[in-house]
Design a protein around this motif. Structure first.
Motif, PDB file in Angstrom:
ATOM      1  N   ARG A  57     -43.067  70.196   6.968  1.00 18.24           N
ATOM      2  CA  ARG A  57     -41.740  69.977   6.393  1.00 18.24           C
ATOM      3  C   ARG A  57     -41.186  68.634   6.854  1.00 18.24           C
ATOM      4  O   ARG A  57     -41.576  68.104   7.894  1.00 18.24           O
ATOM      5  N   GLN A  58     -40.294  68.110   6.022  1.00 16.53           N
ATOM      6  CA  GLN A  58     -39.624  66.860   6.351  1.00 16.53           C
ATOM      7  C   GLN A  58     -38.147  67.013   6.042  1.00 16.53           C
ATOM      8  O   GLN A  58     -37.757  67.133   4.869  1.00 16.53           O
ATOM      9  N   GLY A  59     -37.343  67.053   7.091  1.00 15.82           N
ATOM     10  CA  GLY A  59     -35.911  67.164   6.932  1.00 15.82           C
ATOM     11  C   GLY A  59     -35.274  65.811   6.672  1.00 15.82           C
ATOM     12  O   GLY A  59     -35.923  64.766   6.854  1.00 15.82           O
ATOM     13  N   PRO A  60     -34.023  65.788   6.250  1.00 14.73           N
ATOM     14  CA  PRO A  60     -33.344  64.525   5.956  1.00 14.73           C
ATOM     15  C   PRO A  60     -33.284  63.630   7.187  1.00 14.73           C
ATOM     16  O   PRO A  60     -32.808  64.037   8.245  1.00 14.73           O
ATOM     17  N   GLY A  61     -33.801  62.423   7.035  1.00 15.30           N
ATOM     18  CA  GLY A  61     -33.789  61.462   8.134  1.00 15.30           C
ATOM     19  C   GLY A  61     -34.778  61.756   9.239  1.00 15.30           C
ATOM     20  O   GLY A  61     -34.700  61.147  10.307  1.00 15.30           O
ATOM     21  N   LYS A  62     -35.692  62.671   8.991  1.00 12.42           N
ATOM     22  CA  LYS A  62     -36.661  63.051  10.023  1.00 12.42           C
ATOM     23  C   LYS A  62     -38.073  62.761   9.563  1.00 12.42           C
ATOM     24  O   LYS A  62     -38.342  62.588   8.382  1.00 12.42           O
ATOM     25  N   GLU A  63     -38.974  62.739  10.519  1.00 15.32           N
ATOM     26  CA  GLU A  63     -40.388  62.589  10.190  1.00 15.32           C
ATOM     27  C   GLU A  63     -40.965  63.945   9.795  1.00 15.32           C
ATOM     28  O   GLU A  63     -40.440  64.995  10.142  1.00 15.32           O
ATOM     29  N   ARG A  64     -42.061  63.886   9.057  1.00 17.41           N
ATOM     30  CA  ARG A  64     -42.732  65.119   8.678  1.00 17.41           C
ATOM     31  C   ARG A  64     -43.261  65.805   9.927  1.00 17.41           C
ATOM     32  O   ARG A  64     -43.811  65.157  10.817  1.00 17.41           O
ATOM     33  N   GLU A  65     -43.114  67.127   9.964  1.00 17.28           N
ATOM     34  CA  GLU A  65     -43.575  67.891  11.115  1.00 17.28           C
ATOM     35  C   GLU A  65     -44.336  69.115  10.654  1.00 17.28           C
ATOM     36  O   GLU A  65     -44.138  69.615   9.543  1.00 17.28           O
ATOM     37  N   VAL A  66     -45.185  69.594  11.522  1.00 20.95           N
ATOM     38  CA  VAL A  66     -45.955  70.784  11.187  1.00 20.95           C
ATOM     39  C   VAL A  66     -45.088  72.024  11.348  1.00 20.95           C
ATOM     40  O   VAL A  66     -44.288  72.130  12.282  1.00 20.95           O
ATOM     41  N   VAL A  67     -45.218  72.942  10.428  1.00 23.11           N
ATOM     42  CA  VAL A  67     -44.575  74.246  10.529  1.00 23.11           C
ATOM     43  C   VAL A  67     -45.564  75.258  11.096  1.00 23.11           C
ATOM     44  O   VAL A  67     -45.246  76.025  12.005  1.00 23.11           O
ATOM     45  N   GLY A  68     -46.779  75.218  10.575  1.00 18.22           N
ATOM     46  CA  GLY A  68     -47.821  76.114  11.056  1.00 18.22           C
ATOM     47  C   GLY A  68     -49.033  76.035  10.176  1.00 18.22           C
ATOM     48  O   GLY A  68     -49.050  75.313   9.184  1.00 18.22           O
ATOM     49  N   GLY A  69     -50.066  76.787  10.558  1.00 22.85           N
ATOM     50  CA  GLY A  69     -51.295  76.767   9.795  1.00 22.85           C
ATOM     51  C   GLY A  69     -52.009  78.107   9.837  1.00 22.85           C
ATOM     52  O   GLY A  69     -51.684  78.988  10.649  1.00 22.85           O
ATOM     53  N   VAL A  70     -52.972  78.248   8.949  1.00 20.74           N
ATOM     54  CA  VAL A  70     -53.762  79.472   8.866  1.00 20.74           C
ATOM     55  C   VAL A  70     -55.218  79.082   8.652  1.00 20.74           C
ATOM     56  O   VAL A  70     -55.510  78.107   7.951  1.00 20.74           O
ATOM     57  N   ASN A  71     -56.120  79.847   9.262  1.00 18.43           N
ATOM     58  CA  ASN A  71     -57.533  79.485   9.139  1.00 18.43           C
ATOM     59  C   ASN A  71     -58.101  79.993   7.817  1.00 18.43           C
ATOM     60  O   ASN A  71     -57.399  80.531   6.978  1.00 18.43           O
ATOM     61  N   TRP A  72     -59.393  79.809   7.634  1.00 15.33           N
ATOM     62  CA  TRP A  72     -60.034  80.048   6.365  1.00 15.33           C
ATOM     63  C   TRP A  72     -59.926  81.502   5.906  1.00 15.33           C
ATOM     64  O   TRP A  72     -59.770  81.757   4.722  1.00 15.33           O
ATOM     65  N   THR A  73     -59.982  82.431   6.872  1.00 14.58           N
ATOM     66  CA  THR A  73     -59.949  83.851   6.503  1.00 14.58           C
ATOM     67  C   THR A  73     -58.551  84.441   6.520  1.00 14.58           C
ATOM     68  O   THR A  73     -58.330  85.530   6.017  1.00 14.58           O
ATOM     69  N   GLY A  74     -57.624  83.726   7.127  1.00 20.08           N
ATOM     70  CA  GLY A  74     -56.285  84.280   7.311  1.00 20.08           C
ATOM     71  C   GLY A  74     -56.143  85.046   8.606  1.00 20.08           C
ATOM     72  O   GLY A  74     -55.067  85.558   8.914  1.00 20.08           O
TER      73      GLY A  74
END
Length: 119
Positions: A38-55
């Motif tokens: 996500r990228q908020g107003p005036g902010k750098e893009r940041e990671v929210v989270g991730g999921v692997n191939w199988t979930g």
């Protein structure tokens, strides 16, 4: 060409919930790790989270841990981001991404969907 399309963004009051979807096409979805950024107003893009191939494995940024849940349905070529207890600071453009590295799946990107949380 890899195509990722986000949907489900919108305007919600603080404390509310939204579910974002990321529909994938033109690549073998189950072979790629997926992530939300996500990228908020005036902010750098940041990671929210991730999921692997199988979930079966996920990770989250500390700022969303316990409130957000990432899942995927490989049969539907779709990843989800369930966002609960939303805060105004969650306001951002949310992007889904795919990649071969679970820790940083950033090879392919969607166009983003706006999430606005009002106080």
């Amino acid at each position: 060409q890899v195509q990722l399309v986000e949907s489900g963004g919108g305007l919600v009051q603080a404390g509310g919930s939204l579910r974002l979807s990321c529909a994938a096409s033109t690549f073998t979805f189950s072979l790629y790790a997926m992530g939300w950024f996500r990228q908020g107003p005036g902010k750098e893009r940041e990671v929210v989270g991730g999921v692997n191939w199988t979930g079966g494995s996920t990770y989250y940024a500390d700022s969303v841990k316990g409130r957000f849940t990432i899942s995927r349905d490989n049969a539907k070529n779709t990843m989800y981001l369930q966002m609960n207890s939303l805060k105004p600071e969650d306001t951002a453009v949310y992007y889904c991404a795919a990649g071969r590295r679970f820790s940083n799946p950033n090879e392919y990107w969607g166009q983003g969907t706006q999430v606005t949380v009002s106080s």
